[in-house]
Design a protein around this motif. Structure first.
Motif, short mmCIF file in Angstrom:
data_model
loop_
_atom_site.label_atom_id
_atom_site.label_comp_id
_atom_site.label_asym_id
_atom_site.label_seq_id
_atom_site.Cartn_x
_atom_site.Cartn_y
_atom_site.Cartn_z
N ARG A 133 -8.21 -5.37 8.57
CA ARG A 133 -6.83 -4.88 8.62
C ARG A 133 -6.19 -5.05 7.25
O ARG A 133 -5.94 -6.16 6.80
N ALA A 134 -5.92 -3.93 6.61
CA ALA A 134 -5.46 -3.95 5.22
C ALA A 134 -3.97 -3.69 5.13
O ALA A 134 -3.39 -2.92 5.91
N ALA A 135 -3.33 -4.33 4.14
CA ALA A 135 -1.96 -4.02 3.78
C ALA A 135 -1.93 -2.69 3.05
O ALA A 135 -2.97 -2.07 2.77
N TRP A 136 -0.73 -2.24 2.70
CA TRP A 136 -0.54 -0.97 1.97
C TRP A 136 -1.31 -1.02 0.65
O TRP A 136 -1.25 -2.00 -0.07
N GLU A 162 14.27 -1.12 1.66
CA GLU A 162 14.10 -2.32 0.84
C GLU A 162 13.05 -3.27 1.42
O GLU A 162 13.02 -4.45 1.09
N VAL A 163 12.22 -2.74 2.31
CA VAL A 163 11.19 -3.57 2.92
C VAL A 163 10.21 -4.04 1.85
O VAL A 163 9.91 -3.33 0.90
N ARG A 164 9.72 -5.27 2.00
CA ARG A 164 8.76 -5.82 1.05
C ARG A 164 7.35 -5.70 1.61
O ARG A 164 7.12 -5.88 2.81
N GLU A 165 6.41 -5.43 0.71
CA GLU A 165 5.01 -5.21 1.09
C GLU A 165 4.11 -5.91 0.09
O GLU A 165 4.35 -5.85 -1.13
N PRO A 166 3.07 -6.61 0.55
CA PRO A 166 2.11 -7.25 -0.36
C PRO A 166 1.00 -6.28 -0.74
O PRO A 166 -0.09 -6.31 -0.18
N PHE A 167 1.28 -5.40 -1.69
CA PHE A 167 0.35 -4.32 -2.04
C PHE A 167 -1.04 -4.86 -2.37
O PHE A 167 -1.19 -5.80 -3.15
N LEU A 200 6.57 -7.16 -2.83
CA LEU A 200 7.40 -6.29 -3.65
C LEU A 200 8.02 -5.22 -2.76
O LEU A 200 7.37 -4.74 -1.83
N THR A 201 9.25 -4.82 -3.05
CA THR A 201 9.76 -3.60 -2.44
C THR A 201 9.10 -2.41 -3.14
O THR A 201 8.53 -2.54 -4.23
N PHE A 202 9.18 -1.25 -2.53
CA PHE A 202 8.64 -0.05 -3.18
C PHE A 202 9.40 0.23 -4.47
O PHE A 202 8.81 0.67 -5.46
N GLY A 203 10.70 -0.06 -4.47
CA GLY A 203 11.47 0.12 -5.68
C GLY A 203 11.02 -0.81 -6.79
O GLY A 203 10.94 -0.41 -7.97
N GLU A 204 10.73 -2.05 -6.44
CA GLU A 204 10.24 -3.01 -7.44
C GLU A 204 8.87 -2.60 -7.96
O GLU A 204 8.57 -2.77 -9.15
N ALA A 205 8.03 -2.06 -7.08
CA ALA A 205 6.71 -1.60 -7.52
C ALA A 205 6.85 -0.45 -8.52
O ALA A 205 6.18 -0.43 -9.56
N VAL A 206 7.73 0.51 -8.22
CA VAL A 206 7.95 1.61 -9.15
C VAL A 206 8.54 1.10 -10.46
O VAL A 206 8.19 1.58 -11.54
N ALA A 207 9.42 0.10 -10.38
CA ALA A 207 10.00 -0.48 -11.60
C ALA A 207 8.92 -1.11 -12.48
O ALA A 207 8.99 -1.04 -13.72
N GLU A 208 7.92 -1.74 -11.86
CA GLU A 208 6.83 -2.32 -12.66
C GLU A 208 6.02 -1.22 -13.34
O GLU A 208 5.60 -1.37 -14.50
N ILE A 209 5.82 -0.11 -12.64
CA ILE A 209 5.11 1.02 -13.26
C ILE A 209 5.93 1.58 -14.40
O ILE A 209 5.41 1.89 -15.49
N ALA A 210 7.26 1.70 -14.20
CA ALA A 210 8.13 2.23 -15.24
C ALA A 210 8.11 1.34 -16.48
O ALA A 210 8.03 1.83 -17.62
N PHE A 248 4.96 5.37 10.00
CA PHE A 248 5.85 4.78 8.99
C PHE A 248 6.95 3.96 9.65
O PHE A 248 7.32 2.89 9.15
N ASP A 249 7.49 4.45 10.78
CA ASP A 249 8.50 3.67 11.50
C ASP A 249 7.97 2.30 11.90
O ASP A 249 8.70 1.31 11.90
N THR A 250 6.68 2.26 12.23
CA THR A 250 6.06 0.99 12.62
C THR A 250 5.78 0.11 11.41
O THR A 250 6.22 -1.05 11.34
N LEU A 251 5.07 0.66 10.43
CA LEU A 251 4.59 -0.14 9.30
C LEU A 251 5.72 -0.60 8.39
O LEU A 251 5.60 -1.65 7.73
N LEU A 252 6.79 0.18 8.30
CA LEU A 252 7.82 -0.09 7.30
C LEU A 252 9.09 -0.65 7.92
O LEU A 252 10.19 -0.46 7.39
#
Length: 289
Positions: A133-136, A162-167, A200-210, A248-252
């Motif tokens: 069972r894998a995370a995102w 703003e959900v956090r996910e351990p990518f 990380l939130t998805f926004g924080e992940a994108v910020a790291e890429i930026a 997505f409604d479930t996972l997020l």
């Protein structure tokens, strides 16, 4: 699962050198890494894809791919919780067992209720099974539809709020799958939950890429309804949109905003960090417009 790292060396490793493993989705995000990791471990890899004559939706193609193999990695081509996934995984697992391929590892999704019937179908097949069972995936930002949004439009639009996910780096999934296959019966009948090392939130992940790329990349959260409408506008079939938005409604919904230590338990090391993934993909030019 225990909190002690488990060594996978010994006789099982020696046996692995003569093991033939069928890898479904061998050109995909996880399957390609599983194939490479398996070959590096000395396994013989048999790729299962349409280019090699295997078709998930044509049962007459299954036997030739499975016959004579020792094990198989199963990754549903759409989603493990998609409509019909339980039926096709159950049927494929049953055929594999009937042909003597009893050792099966299934890629599943952490926290995805829709995936449970598929896992149960595998359990009922008579296989010597392991569920991962894998995370995102971290690589969802570098491969597939999301990367085009970042590269071409400079913005990721997604219903994660703003959900956090351990990518999780898919290379860690591959290493765990191969460890499970080469450890004898140690992981048979077990469900292994994997995540990355930090939230990380998805926004924080994108910020790291930026920050790594020097590009002004952004993230915009939308509702699941609006995201589904956008998918429909892109021509995605209605049934697929309904399945995806339900998943997505479930996972997020925040249920996965926690870490688990499956990578360390199986491999004896920490999972790869999202920052390392970003650094490597930046060097590769993944997000260069």
């Amino acid at each position: 699962m225990t909190n002690t790292a488990e060594n996978t060396t010994g006789d099982a490793t020696a046996d692995a050198r003569v093991m033939t493993v069928v890898v479904t989705g061998a050109s995909g995000r996880t399957g390609s890494r599983v194939a490479r990791a398996a070959e590096a471990a000395g396994l013989t890899v048999r790729a299962a894809s349409r280019t090699t004559g295997f078709d998930w939706w044509d049962t007459s193609t299954w036997a030739d791919t499975l016959r004579g193999a020792d094990a198989a990695y199963l990754a549903h081509p759409m989603d493990v919780g998609a409509p019909g996934a339980a039926e096709v995984i159950g049927a494929l697992a049953g055929e594999a067992v009937g042909l003597g391929v009893r050792r099966l590892v299934l890629l599943s999704a952490r926290g995805e209720d829709q995936a449970l019937p598929t896992e149960e179908a595998l359990h009922a097949s008579g296989a010597a099974w392991t569920v991962v069972r894998a995370a995102w995936f971290a690589q969802n930002f570098s491969e597939g539809p999301l990367v085009a949004e970042l590269r071409e439009r400079g913005e990721l639009v997604f219903p994660a709020g703003e959900v956090r996910e351990p990518f999780l780096d898919v290379r860690d999934i591959a290493d765990v799958v191969v460890a499970a296959l080469t450890a004898g019966d140690r992981y048979v009948g077990r469900t292994l939950a994997l995540s990355g090392p930090r939230l990380l939130t998805f926004g924080e992940a994108v910020a790291e890429i930026a920050a790594a790329t020097g590009r002004p990349l952004g993230y915009r959260a939308v509702s699941t309804r609006d995201y589904g409408a956008a998918l429909t506008g892109f021509g995605v079939p209605a049934a697929e949109v309904e399945a995806l938005t339900g998943i997505f409604d479930t996972l997020l919904d925040g249920r996965n905003a926690h870490l688990c230590d499956g990578v360390r338990q199986v491999l004896g090391r920490a999972p790869r960090d999202f920052a390392d993934f970003v650094r490597e993909e930046t060097v590769a030019g993944t997000w260069t417009a």
